[in-house]
Write an enzyme that holds these catalytic residues in place. Structure first.
Site, PDB file in Angstrom:
ATOM      1  N   ARG A  29       1.501  -1.095   0.509  1.00 37.45           N
ATOM      2  CA  ARG A  29      -0.189  -0.019  -0.167  1.00 37.45           C
ATOM      3  C   ARG A  29       1.304   1.710  -0.247  1.00 37.45           C
ATOM      4  O   ARG A  29       1.373   1.545   0.994  1.00 37.45           O
ATOM      5  CB  ARG A  29      -0.555   0.581   1.281  1.00 37.45           C
ATOM      6  CG  ARG A  29      -1.969  -1.385   1.393  1.00 37.45           C
ATOM      7  CD  ARG A  29      -2.905  -1.259  -0.358  1.00 37.45           C
ATOM      8  NE  ARG A  29      -3.806  -2.896   0.473  1.00 37.45           N
ATOM      9  CZ  ARG A  29      -4.859  -2.464  -0.418  1.00 37.45           C
ATOM     10  NH1 ARG A  29      -5.296  -2.213  -1.513  1.00 37.45           N
ATOM     11  NH2 ARG A  29      -5.464  -3.663  -0.372  1.00 37.45           N
ATOM     12  N   GLY A  41      17.485  18.255 -19.275  1.00 39.35           N
ATOM     13  CA  GLY A  41      16.697  19.719 -19.594  1.00 39.35           C
ATOM     14  C   GLY A  41      15.318  19.886 -19.334  1.00 39.35           C
ATOM     15  O   GLY A  41      16.005  21.364 -18.886  1.00 39.35           O
ATOM     16  N   ARG A  90       8.212   8.646 -22.250  1.00 36.02           N
ATOM     17  CA  ARG A  90       7.943   7.696 -21.093  1.00 36.02           C
ATOM     18  C   ARG A  90       7.984   7.901 -20.043  1.00 36.02           C
ATOM     19  O   ARG A  90       7.964   9.103 -19.484  1.00 36.02           O
ATOM     20  CB  ARG A  90       9.492   6.380 -20.923  1.00 36.02           C
ATOM     21  CG  ARG A  90      10.358   7.684 -20.714  1.00 36.02           C
ATOM     22  CD  ARG A  90      12.283   7.595 -20.829  1.00 36.02           C
ATOM     23  NE  ARG A  90      13.042   8.828 -20.881  1.00 36.02           N
ATOM     24  CZ  ARG A  90      13.799   8.706 -19.411  1.00 36.02           C
ATOM     25  NH1 ARG A  90      14.269   7.841 -18.859  1.00 36.02           N
ATOM     26  NH2 ARG A  90      14.849   9.911 -19.432  1.00 36.02           N
ATOM     27  N   SER A 140      19.969  11.180 -21.279  1.00 36.37           N
ATOM     28  CA  SER A 140      20.253   9.771 -22.086  1.00 36.37           C
ATOM     29  C   SER A 140      19.588  10.207 -23.680  1.00 36.37           C
ATOM     30  O   SER A 140      18.971  10.464 -23.754  1.00 36.37           O
ATOM     31  CB  SER A 140      19.553   8.595 -21.073  1.00 36.37           C
ATOM     32  OG  SER A 140      18.527   9.305 -21.734  1.00 36.37           O
ATOM     33  N   SER A 224      31.013  16.251 -10.357  1.00 38.30           N
ATOM     34  CA  SER A 224      29.933  16.150  -8.762  1.00 38.30           C
ATOM     35  C   SER A 224      30.530  14.781  -8.017  1.00 38.30           C
ATOM     36  O   SER A 224      30.359  14.324  -9.022  1.00 38.30           O
ATOM     37  CB  SER A 224      28.354  16.001  -9.389  1.00 38.30           C
ATOM     38  OG  SER A 224      28.346  14.975  -9.860  1.00 38.30           O
ATOM     39  N   LEU A 225      30.535  14.742  -6.681  1.00 36.60           N
ATOM     40  CA  LEU A 225      30.982  13.850  -6.442  1.00 36.60           C
ATOM     41  C   LEU A 225      30.856  13.527  -4.525  1.00 36.60           C
ATOM     42  O   LEU A 225      31.147  13.166  -4.199  1.00 36.60           O
ATOM     43  CB  LEU A 225      32.371  14.834  -5.582  1.00 36.60           C
ATOM     44  CG  LEU A 225      33.468  15.266  -6.200  1.00 36.60           C
ATOM     45  CD1 LEU A 225      34.357  16.021  -5.387  1.00 36.60           C
ATOM     46  CD2 LEU A 225      34.067  14.053  -7.162  1.00 36.60           C
ATOM     47  N   GLY A 226      28.998  13.677  -5.442  1.00 35.57           N
ATOM     48  CA  GLY A 226      28.068  13.262  -4.107  1.00 35.57           C
ATOM     49  C   GLY A 226      28.616  13.500  -2.734  1.00 35.57           C
ATOM     50  O   GLY A 226      28.876  14.929  -2.916  1.00 35.57           O
ATOM     51  N   SER A 250      15.542  13.388  -1.489  1.00 35.53           N
ATOM     52  CA  SER A 250      15.752  12.314  -2.909  1.00 35.53           C
ATOM     53  C   SER A 250      16.866  12.806  -3.340  1.00 35.53           C
ATOM     54  O   SER A 250      17.022  14.247  -3.228  1.00 35.53           O
ATOM     55  CB  SER A 250      14.046  12.913  -3.726  1.00 35.53           C
ATOM     56  OG  SER A 250      14.160  12.721  -4.481  1.00 35.53           O
ATOM     57  N   ASP A 256      20.730  18.539 -11.958  1.00 37.95           N
ATOM     58  CA  ASP A 256      20.111  18.804 -12.929  1.00 37.95           C
ATOM     59  C   ASP A 256      19.727  20.160 -12.559  1.00 37.95           C
ATOM     60  O   ASP A 256      20.145  21.214 -13.311  1.00 37.95           O
ATOM     61  CB  ASP A 256      18.768  18.548 -13.814  1.00 37.95           C
ATOM     62  CG  ASP A 256      18.826  17.111 -14.838  1.00 37.95           C
ATOM     63  OD1 ASP A 256      19.250  16.934 -14.749  1.00 37.95           O
ATOM     64  OD2 ASP A 256      17.639  16.770 -14.467  1.00 37.95           O
TER      65      ASP A 256
END
Length: 312
Positions: A29, A41, A90, A140, A224-226, A250, A256
């Site tokens: 649920r 983009g 998609r 992609s 970018s290195l997290g 998240s 982006d």
């Protein structure tokens, strides 16, 4: 005049929800779902618009989900030029497991684009008048789109006299670098793929970026290195920033937002160092919200003051 035009060959509707715990073979649920416009983009354009920038998104769209994507962008007042596609646009979806806070992201493949459809995107870009300051290719490539699509887009941007920023990976990134671009935004894994070897320390990150700059393939690398933060490298400077102390909810759209904020600041005539600072704040702000809501200006402003940038 539109300052920034974004290209998204593989757009999506991003659906997000949550569940107490992911358990196989059971009916789970979920919380109420949320749908957001998606695709690299498109997310970049949404962020630029939130900063008050002049932006336009070019992308293919087809079927019911394509119509929904257009409506969702209209709700956010993001101008767009759509190339009509036969294939249904998609959907992607993400599920957060409340018990652990872990997020599971399911990225579905795009359906094939016909040659006249992907060429339609390049034609739309070439027809932009007056010419934009920056063109951004992001995301992609769906089946049917050639590996050198972004290289062709970079060539069109050059003819327009615009800078070309790119966020993609693999062969499409390699092909575009051979053409020459202004800025790329790889993560560490993608940078290692480009280098063809592991990159284990700061010096190796900078050296790998400078190799592409010295070869004339790119002017700026925003890496970018997290959880390690981010790195910005040009011919003359290298800047490092640690990750900001935020609790991630998240990861969708954080890169982006990072790119969109950088592009917006550059388009406004700001320095690349200040653009990097704004990008870090925007990417971090996006980590704190659910789904693909992306960053809000108030939270970006708060985090901007906390960004620490050190020259290397």
């Amino acid at each position: 005049m539109v300052d920034i035009v974004t290209l998204t060959p593989n757009p999506a509707i991003d659906l997000s929800t949550s569940v107490e715990r992911l358990v196989p073979s059971r009916k789970l649920r979920c919380a109420a779902q949320k749908r957001d416009p998606g695709g690299g983009g498109i997310n970049v354009a949404r962020v630029v618009k939130r900063f008050g920038g002049d932006v336009e998104a070019i992308f293919p769209a087809g079927g019911f989900t394509g119509k929904l994507l257009k409506l969702l962008l209209d709700d956010e007042n993001v101008p767009s030029r759509i190339v009509e596609a036969v294939a249904e646009t998609r959907e992607d979806f993400s599920v957060t497991e409340n018990a652990t806070g872990e997020q599971y992201r399911f990225v579905l493949p795009g359906l094939p684009l016909a040659e006249h459809e992907w060429r339609g995107m390049l034609d739309a870009l070439a027809a932009t008048s007056p010419a934009p300051k920056i063109v951004i290719g992001s995301g992609s490539l769906p089946p049917g789109v050639p590996v050198d699509f972004y290289a062709q887009a970079a060539a069109v941007a050059k003819q327009l006299g615009a800078k070309f920023f790119l966020d993609t990976s693999g062969k499409p990134l390699t092909a575009a670098l051979a053409q020459g671009v202004t800025l790329i935004k790889p993560n560490l894994r993608e940078m290692q793929e480009l280098a063809g070897r592991p990159l284990g320390c700061e010096k190796e990150w900078v050296d790998a970026a400078r190799a592409h700059i010295a070869a004339g393939q790119v002017e700026i690398v925003a890496l970018s290195l997290g959880h390690l933060g981010a790195l910005l490298v040009t011919k003359d400077q290298a800047l490092r920033s640690p990750a900001l102390p935020v609790t991630p909810v998240s990861t969708v759209g954080a890169g982006d937002s990072f790119l969109g904020a950088i592009a917006h600041h550059v388009a406004q005539g700001g320095s690349i160092a200040d653009a990097f600072r704004l990008g870090l704040a925007a990417g971090s702000a996006t980590l704190t919200v659910h789904g693909t809501q992306l960053c809000g200006p108030a939270e970006v402003e708060r985090l901007y003051a906390q960004v620490i940038i050190e020259p290397i």
